[in-house]
Design a protein around this motif. Structure first.
Motif, mmCIF file in Angstrom:
data_model
loop_
_atom_site.group_PDB
_atom_site.id
_atom_site.type_symbol
_atom_site.label_atom_id
_atom_site.label_comp_id
_atom_site.label_asym_id
_atom_site.label_seq_id
_atom_site.Cartn_x
_atom_site.Cartn_y
_atom_site.Cartn_z
ATOM 1 N N ILE A 113 52.948 14.680 43.342
ATOM 2 C CA ILE A 113 53.425 15.597 44.382
ATOM 3 C C ILE A 113 53.877 16.874 43.697
ATOM 4 O O ILE A 113 54.882 16.889 42.973
ATOM 5 C CB ILE A 113 54.575 14.981 45.198
ATOM 6 N N GLY A 114 53.092 17.915 43.850
ATOM 7 C CA GLY A 114 53.410 19.229 43.284
ATOM 8 C C GLY A 114 53.560 20.220 44.425
ATOM 9 O O GLY A 114 54.618 20.333 45.044
ATOM 10 N N SER A 115 52.445 20.885 44.755
ATOM 11 C CA SER A 115 52.518 21.917 45.804
ATOM 12 C C SER A 115 52.855 21.338 47.185
ATOM 13 O O SER A 115 53.354 22.054 48.052
ATOM 14 C CB SER A 115 51.207 22.695 45.864
ATOM 15 N N TYR A 153 56.609 13.305 40.623
ATOM 16 C CA TYR A 153 57.141 14.493 41.293
ATOM 17 C C TYR A 153 57.207 15.633 40.273
ATOM 18 O O TYR A 153 57.791 15.479 39.199
ATOM 19 C CB TYR A 153 58.536 14.214 41.888
ATOM 20 N N GLU A 154 56.646 16.778 40.639
ATOM 21 C CA GLU A 154 56.521 17.889 39.687
ATOM 22 C C GLU A 154 57.375 19.094 40.082
ATOM 23 O O GLU A 154 57.081 19.764 41.081
ATOM 24 C CB GLU A 154 55.043 18.313 39.626
ATOM 25 N N PRO A 155 58.417 19.413 39.303
ATOM 26 C CA PRO A 155 59.112 20.685 39.521
ATOM 27 C C PRO A 155 58.141 21.835 39.228
ATOM 28 O O PRO A 155 57.341 21.753 38.291
ATOM 29 C CB PRO A 155 60.242 20.666 38.473
ATOM 30 N N LEU A 156 58.185 22.878 40.028
ATOM 31 C CA LEU A 156 57.278 24.022 39.847
ATOM 32 C C LEU A 156 58.109 25.270 39.564
ATOM 33 O O LEU A 156 59.299 25.315 39.884
ATOM 34 C CB LEU A 156 56.450 24.242 41.118
ATOM 35 N N ASN A 157 57.461 26.283 39.028
ATOM 36 C CA ASN A 157 58.212 27.514 38.738
ATOM 37 C C ASN A 157 58.581 28.246 40.032
ATOM 38 O O ASN A 157 58.055 27.963 41.110
ATOM 39 C CB ASN A 157 57.430 28.403 37.770
ATOM 40 N N PHE A 189 53.755 24.620 31.506
ATOM 41 C CA PHE A 189 53.548 25.988 32.015
ATOM 42 C C PHE A 189 54.746 26.408 32.875
ATOM 43 O O PHE A 189 55.310 27.491 32.701
ATOM 44 C CB PHE A 189 52.256 26.072 32.834
ATOM 45 N N HIS A 190 55.150 25.535 33.806
ATOM 46 C CA HIS A 190 56.313 25.854 34.646
ATOM 47 C C HIS A 190 57.588 25.882 33.793
ATOM 48 O O HIS A 190 58.454 26.733 33.986
ATOM 49 C CB HIS A 190 56.451 24.817 35.771
ATOM 50 N N MET A 191 57.690 24.947 32.854
ATOM 51 C CA MET A 191 58.886 24.865 32.013
ATOM 52 C C MET A 191 59.044 26.110 31.148
ATOM 53 O O MET A 191 60.150 26.573 30.892
ATOM 54 C CB MET A 191 58.806 23.616 31.125
ATOM 55 N N VAL A 212 52.866 14.424 31.826
ATOM 56 C CA VAL A 212 53.050 15.780 31.288
ATOM 57 C C VAL A 212 51.782 16.588 31.511
ATOM 58 O O VAL A 212 50.677 16.116 31.211
ATOM 59 C CB VAL A 212 53.377 15.720 29.768
ATOM 60 N N HIS A 213 51.939 17.790 32.068
ATOM 61 C CA HIS A 213 50.827 18.752 32.081
ATOM 62 C C HIS A 213 50.975 19.598 30.831
ATOM 63 O O HIS A 213 51.982 20.285 30.658
ATOM 64 C CB HIS A 213 50.846 19.590 33.372
ATOM 65 N N PHE A 214 49.960 19.511 29.981
ATOM 66 C CA PHE A 214 50.065 20.030 28.613
ATOM 67 C C PHE A 214 49.116 21.212 28.465
ATOM 68 O O PHE A 214 47.892 21.051 28.517
ATOM 69 C CB PHE A 214 49.691 18.892 27.657
ATOM 70 N N ALA A 247 45.644 17.995 30.256
ATOM 71 C CA ALA A 247 45.336 19.431 30.195
ATOM 72 C C ALA A 247 45.061 19.976 31.589
ATOM 73 O O ALA A 247 43.968 19.811 32.129
ATOM 74 C CB ALA A 247 44.133 19.655 29.296
ATOM 75 N N GLU A 248 46.075 20.606 32.167
ATOM 76 C CA GLU A 248 45.886 21.328 33.432
ATOM 77 C C GLU A 248 45.854 22.810 33.051
ATOM 78 O O GLU A 248 46.893 23.483 33.019
ATOM 79 C CB GLU A 248 47.030 21.023 34.401
ATOM 80 N N ALA A 249 44.662 23.283 32.744
ATOM 81 C CA ALA A 249 44.515 24.611 32.142
ATOM 82 C C ALA A 249 43.310 25.329 32.736
ATOM 83 O O ALA A 249 42.375 24.693 33.233
ATOM 84 C CB ALA A 249 44.317 24.456 30.629
HETATM 85 C C1 LER Z 1 50.709 23.828 40.380
HETATM 86 O O1 LER Z 1 51.136 24.957 39.735
HETATM 87 C C2 LER Z 1 50.700 22.680 39.463
HETATM 88 O O2 LER Z 1 51.198 22.722 38.356
HETATM 89 C C3 LER Z 1 50.050 21.467 39.951
HETATM 90 O O3 LER Z 1 50.121 20.446 39.016
HETATM 91 C C4 LER Z 1 50.696 21.114 41.275
HETATM 92 O O4 LER Z 1 50.029 20.166 41.967
#
Ligand code: LER
Ligand code: MN
Length: 272
Positions: A113-115, A153-157, A189-191, A212-214, A247-249
């Protein structure tokens, strides 16, 4: 042991977004395996977008896992969020996520759960939106547990949500739940935007960190920006993290080059 994953988006409406591979799941799996990734992370438009038998065969052929499945299609395609003022939209958001949880569970892949968390605005106060978010995480976290999987659960910027931006606040949110089946997705990226020190934020996240999104400072693949990943890797080891670095890049200059740069950095940092 920390494992590696690479993102694949199948969502037309998300084109231009930070995903390494696009639309061609068989091609992405073949390349991920060739480069030595352990898993793929799949961003699908809806739970039936992928033929389950085909995916099972791909995973078997290439000895890959599914690290996680995204729910962002609910936002980018249908504009659903868990904190919308309209109860019907909040309900539909939960249903969309529930269906993605069920699909991911077949592959032991937690949903993200992000956006879909949305933001508070208009007549909805921050307190109200956070209460709706917590209630939804409670419900969906329990649903994931019943399916033998977790929920991320993903904190976003700050430019993407005004609810939870920092690890410390994410920990506060999760510790307020009765379920312990919701884990933090920490996206560096958000961090990089929100935290004073990324490595220390991982120490704050501790046992709550589940995924982790790296990526690098500019949201290109690791090795293509100016982020120092060495202290981050040290912090991950220190907290006993044994999930995925995924890798979410952006696919810049190309998907394959982004994947190659990611795996080179991961091999340096995580293989001892
Ligand atoms: C959006 O910026 C993001 O990082 C995704 O992983 C949210 O689903
Ligand atoms: Mn992310």
């Amino acid at each position: 042991m920390i494992k590696t994953a690479i993102t694949v988006s199948l969502v037309k409406e998300a084109e231009g977004g930070p995903f390494v591979y696009w639309h061609d799941l068989p091609g992405a799996c073949a390349k991920a395996a060739e480069l030595g990734f352990d898993a793929v992370e799949i961003f699908a438009p809806h739970p039936d977008a992928v033929d389950d038998d085909e995916l099972k065969a791909l995973l078997e052929t290439h000895d890959l896992k599914v690290a996680a499945v995204g729910t962002g299609g609910g936002w980018v395609i249908h504009k659903l969020t868990l904190t919308n003022a309209d109860p019907e939209i909040r309900q539909k958001a939960r249903e969309f996520i529930r269906a993605i949880i069920d699909w991911g569970a077949e592959f032991n892949a937690p949903a993200i759960i992000g956006s879909m968390q949305g933001r508070f605005e208009g007549d909805v106060s921050k307190e109200q939106a956070l209460a709706w978010l917590a209630e939804a995480l409670e419900d969906l976290g329990a649903h994931a547990a019943a399916k033998d999987t977790q929920l991320f659960y993903e904190p976003l910027n700050r430019y993407e949500t005004n609810l939870i931006n920092r690890t410390e606040d994410g920990v506060w949110l999760l510790e307020g739940l009765t379920t312990d089946n919701v884990k933090l997705l920490s996206d560096v990226f958000h961090m990089n935007i929100e935290e004073a020190n990324i490595a220390d934020a991982f120490r704050t996240g501790g046992k709550h960190v589940g995924h982790v999104h790296f990526v690098d400072s500019n949201r290109r693949a690791t090795g293509m920006g100016h982020m120092n990943h060495t202290p981050i890797a040290e912090a991950l080891r220190e907290i006993g993290y044994d999930g995925y670095v995924s890798a979410e890049a952006f696919p810049i200059p190309s998907s394959d080059e982004a994947a190659e740069s990611t795996i080179a950095v991961c091999k340096r940092l995580f293989t001892s």
